[in-house]
Design a protein around this motif. Structure first.
Motif, PDB file in Angstrom:
ATOM      1  N   GLU A  48      -4.228   7.035  -3.008  1.00  0.00           N
ATOM      2  CA  GLU A  48      -3.917   5.826  -2.247  1.00  0.00           C
ATOM      3  C   GLU A  48      -4.059   4.630  -3.168  1.00  0.00           C
ATOM      4  O   GLU A  48      -5.123   4.389  -3.742  1.00  0.00           O
ATOM      5  N   LYS A  70      -4.121  -0.845  -7.907  1.00  0.00           N
ATOM      6  CA  LYS A  70      -5.517  -0.399  -7.893  1.00  0.00           C
ATOM      7  C   LYS A  70      -5.637   0.820  -6.987  1.00  0.00           C
ATOM      8  O   LYS A  70      -4.950   0.931  -5.976  1.00  0.00           O
ATOM      9  N   THR A  71      -6.518   1.717  -7.356  1.00  0.00           N
ATOM     10  CA  THR A  71      -6.778   2.907  -6.558  1.00  0.00           C
ATOM     11  C   THR A  71      -7.892   2.608  -5.571  1.00  0.00           C
ATOM     12  O   THR A  71      -8.961   2.146  -5.957  1.00  0.00           O
ATOM     13  N   ILE A  72      -7.639   2.850  -4.297  1.00  0.00           N
ATOM     14  CA  ILE A  72      -8.681   2.627  -3.307  1.00  0.00           C
ATOM     15  C   ILE A  72      -9.235   3.935  -2.753  1.00  0.00           C
ATOM     16  O   ILE A  72     -10.314   3.956  -2.165  1.00  0.00           O
ATOM     17  N   GLN A  73      -8.498   5.038  -2.965  1.00  0.00           N
ATOM     18  CA  GLN A  73      -9.003   6.327  -2.489  1.00  0.00           C
ATOM     19  C   GLN A  73      -8.204   7.453  -3.149  1.00  0.00           C
ATOM     20  O   GLN A  73      -7.007   7.319  -3.385  1.00  0.00           O
ATOM     21  N   LYS A  77       0.847  -1.185   0.000  1.00  0.00           N
ATOM     22  CA  LYS A  77       0.000   0.000   0.000  1.00  0.00           C
ATOM     23  C   LYS A  77       0.884   1.236   0.000  1.00  0.00           C
ATOM     24  O   LYS A  77       1.898   1.291   0.700  1.00  0.00           O
TER      25      LYS A  77
END
Length: 306
Positions: free
Chosen positions: A172, A192-195, A100
């Protein structure tokens, strides 16, 4: 184009030794395309090969020219306040680890870009065809006084770009791959974009599209431009006295009717030539070519409404 992209475009030009992204990054430009810049947009008007401005035997292009990849991954105003590995068993029975990262953008217009395996297609005999292009673009085929010609187009295996729309923007991202570097996770196919917060633009594009280019700009030769300005200034001497004698009005002026010389930089001085003075036999005396510069790049961020 929105000014939020200015820092990215300027840095791209400097770091890649003169390449420029297309104005929307969705367009394709090809070697030989000729264009003008109007209202912040590149307007392609034709191609020297398709229009047969260049003879078939004079077509010389080099394909798959490898570019230095180190200049195609860079950022400005981006920091990494968090990067690490975490465990998760969400939605599945087995536990797994993922990486992350949080990318923090300090200012509006801060950005991060990653392009992989850049290659180009380029005109390799520009010096041989440049003079005939001046004559054909300004006299025999077209009547341009302002035009650019693409001399090299570049593609990448893939590219990813994020641009902040405000100060303190954040992105993020996560990936199951074991990567920790700032540029390793960013742009990776598995990320992958989570935020996100206040991100103006964020896109990953698979390669093949020629979205980056170098170009030459048509210029009036300095000596001709200076001579035309000097001749015009000489002719305008005494303009106020002429006006007082010609008009039936009591005009007054304390200053001679002369523009500041810098004002002539905004004027196409060739418009002052007599009809026929600029022709196929004299065109090479007036025009030359130069690399598209940062000053030309600034035209992408000027619109008529501003």
């Amino acid at each position: 184009m929105e000014n939020v992209y200015r820092n990215f475009y300027r840095s791209f030009y400097l770091r890649t030794n003169g390449f420029i992204p297309t104005s929307s990054l969705a367009k394709a430009v090809y070697p030989g395309d000729f264009f003008q810049i109007r209202n912040g947009q590149v307007v392609v008007l034709g191609n020297i090969y398709r229009s047969e401005l260049v003879k078939h035997e004079d077509i010389k292009l080099e394909y798959d020219n490898k570019l230095n990849p180190s200049g195609w991954s860079f950022s400005e105003g981006v920091s990494k306040p968090y990067s690490g590995r975490r465990n998760s068993n969400e939605a599945i029975e087995a536990e797994f680890e993922f990486s992350k990262q949080i990318l923090a953008f300090s200012e509006k217009g801060s950005f991060i870009f990653k392009g992989s395996d850049p290659v180009s297609t380029r005109i390799i005999n520009w010096n041989e065809i440049q003079q005939q292009l001046i004559i054909k673009l300004t006299q025999t085929y077209y009547s341009f006084r302002d035009v650019y010609v693409v001399t090299e187009s570049a593609t990448t295996k893939n590219w990813t770009l994020a641009v902040s729309g405000a100060a303190s923007a954040e992105l993020e991202i996560v990936t199951a791959e074991e990567n920790f570097g700032l540029n390793d996770i960013f742009g990776h196919v598995s990320s992958k974009t989570i935020q996100s917060k206040d991100i103006e633009f964020y896109q990953r594009e698979e390669g093949g599209k020629p979205s980056f280019y170098r170009a030459k700009k048509l210029l009036i030769k300095d000596d001709k431009s200076e001579a035309l300005v000097a001749d015009h200034i000489a002719k305008e001497q005494g303009h106020h006295e002429w006006a007082k004698a010609f008009y039936k009005s009591d005009f007054h002026s304390n200053n001679e009717y002369l523009n500041d010389q810098s004002a002539y930089l905004q004027v196409n001085m060739l418009d002052l030539l007599r009809p026929g003075e600029l022709n196929p036999n004299t065109a090479l005396l007036y025009f030359s070519w130069a690399d598209m510069s940062l000053d030309d790049l600034e035209k992408l961020f000027i619109s008529y409404g501003e």
